[in-house]
Design a protein around this motif. Sequence first.
Motif, PDB file in Angstrom:
ATOM      1  N   ASP A 253      -5.207 -16.001   6.160  1.00  0.00           N
ATOM      2  CA  ASP A 253      -4.306 -16.790   5.314  1.00  0.00           C
ATOM      3  C   ASP A 253      -4.629 -16.716   3.831  1.00  0.00           C
ATOM      4  O   ASP A 253      -3.882 -17.254   3.010  1.00  0.00           O
TER       5      ASP A 253
ATOM      6  N   TYR B   3     -12.519 -23.439  12.344  1.00  0.00           N
ATOM      7  CA  TYR B   3     -11.947 -23.007  11.060  1.00  0.00           C
ATOM      8  C   TYR B   3     -12.008 -21.490  10.881  1.00  0.00           C
ATOM      9  O   TYR B   3     -13.057 -20.863  11.088  1.00  0.00           O
TER      10      TYR B   3
ATOM     11  N   MET C 175      -9.897 -19.032   7.982  1.00  0.00           N
ATOM     12  CA  MET C 175      -8.823 -18.824   7.010  1.00  0.00           C
ATOM     13  C   MET C 175      -8.642 -17.357   6.657  1.00  0.00           C
ATOM     14  O   MET C 175      -7.870 -17.017   5.754  1.00  0.00           O
TER      15      MET C 175
ATOM     16  N   HIS D 150      -1.415 -23.536   2.787  1.00  0.00           N
ATOM     17  CA  HIS D 150      -0.394 -24.189   3.618  1.00  0.00           C
ATOM     18  C   HIS D 150       0.418 -25.252   2.889  1.00  0.00           C
ATOM     19  O   HIS D 150       1.468 -25.679   3.391  1.00  0.00           O
TER      20      HIS D 150
ATOM     21  N   HIS E 237      -7.382 -24.228   2.615  1.00  0.00           N
ATOM     22  CA  HIS E 237      -6.319 -24.579   3.557  1.00  0.00           C
ATOM     23  C   HIS E 237      -5.126 -25.196   2.825  1.00  0.00           C
ATOM     24  O   HIS E 237      -3.968 -24.830   3.086  1.00  0.00           O
TER      25      HIS E 237
ATOM     26  N   ASP F 101      -7.141 -29.063   9.340  1.00  0.00           N
ATOM     27  CA  ASP F 101      -5.882 -29.723   9.002  1.00  0.00           C
ATOM     28  C   ASP F 101      -6.059 -31.234   8.948  1.00  0.00           C
ATOM     29  O   ASP F 101      -5.400 -31.917   8.158  1.00  0.00           O
TER      30      ASP F 101
END
Length: 415
Positions: free
Chosen positions: A193, A188, A190, A106, A102, A70
């Motif tokens: 997601d 990390y 993902m 997001h 990411h 992030d």
Amino acid sequence: MTNPPPHHNLSGPPTAPPLILGPSLGTSLAVWEPQLPALARGHRVLRWDLPGHGGSPVAPLPSDGSATIDDLAALVLRLADDQGWRRFAYAGISIGGAVGLHLAAHHPDRISRLSVVCSSARFGDPAVWRERAALVRAEGTEAMVASRPGTWFSHDFAHTPVGAALIEDLRATDRAGYAACCDVLAAYDMTADLEKITAPTLVVAGRDDPATPPSHARRIADAVPGASLLEVAGAAHLAGVERPEAVTGALLTHLNSPAPPGDDASRHAAGMAVRRAVLGDAHVDRAVARTTPFTARFQDFITRYAWGEIWTGDGLDRRTRSCITLTALIAHGHDAELAMHIRAALTNGLTREEIGEVLLQSAIYCGVPAANSAFATAQRVFDDMDLDADADADVGIDVGIDVGIDSASHSDTEK
């Protein structure tokens, strides 16, 4: 004191669709040089350096082991915001690709297209990355040099000028910046997601990549709805350097292909982002505030269709779209909307002189009376701006979006 932004470089026409390129761990923005000439012909390309890499300071990432993906994504959004880009295409290599995944998951309203090159949804055991971070903090990036030939590219390629330059980039990388990026990769993941990603996505793998083998790319492509996958033969982790033609061709095809229809929610989000970028937050906020049950469906339709499908297209830059829009509004005598889109054209990079050329051209093909009215409308807009009036003060409706605004005050003509 605010940390400085990452070091970055801009190439390509200033008004072309924006494209941000993210590098891999231990390299600088030079890792994208094989693709840059081709990509910059049709895009405004921004390449950036990771913290402590190339020309970027270490400061944006914490050095206590707490750095996350992030943090890196926030740096990219800052670079985009500094350029005034609400929405942009993104391509990244390895950790740079992780940043793209990411962002797409997001911040879906910001990413128009995504390309992930030799990357992963999870880069292996976190303990391995913690150990590498500790090693580099103790011994510097020289500790990684011997292992890069055979990982980044073949041993033979390491002796070419391009390969040798990349190894020197690694040597020059700040140990604290490299280690902090290792911390990012340790934390990390993902995997859960990927299914959230709605942007058209291309996944590229080097068939001989020991760091992120093709199985990693396949997992991404299988999980991201509609993603495409390319495996490049004879390429290791830096596939775009070792086999530049294959990677460049795949990127160009992906970036220039028509966008899939998508669902209504994604089109609405994309449309709202472009609408704000072109018309300004104040105008859009006012239009949204005036929504009524009677106008709600029409506003949704315009946001999804006009802004979410047409204005978000990559085939034309926004300057060109503004020229076309101005001409169409002049031809049909829509002076209220014309005033609004004259302001939008300035936002999209047209000068007053260039707007005048569009209006003059319209006198030939749309008729002198229509152009006469358009010049009067434009002059009123410029006069208001010169008086430092409210940027959105009664200048028209957003193709029907500002339903209820009285545009009668703009219906008069000056001859």
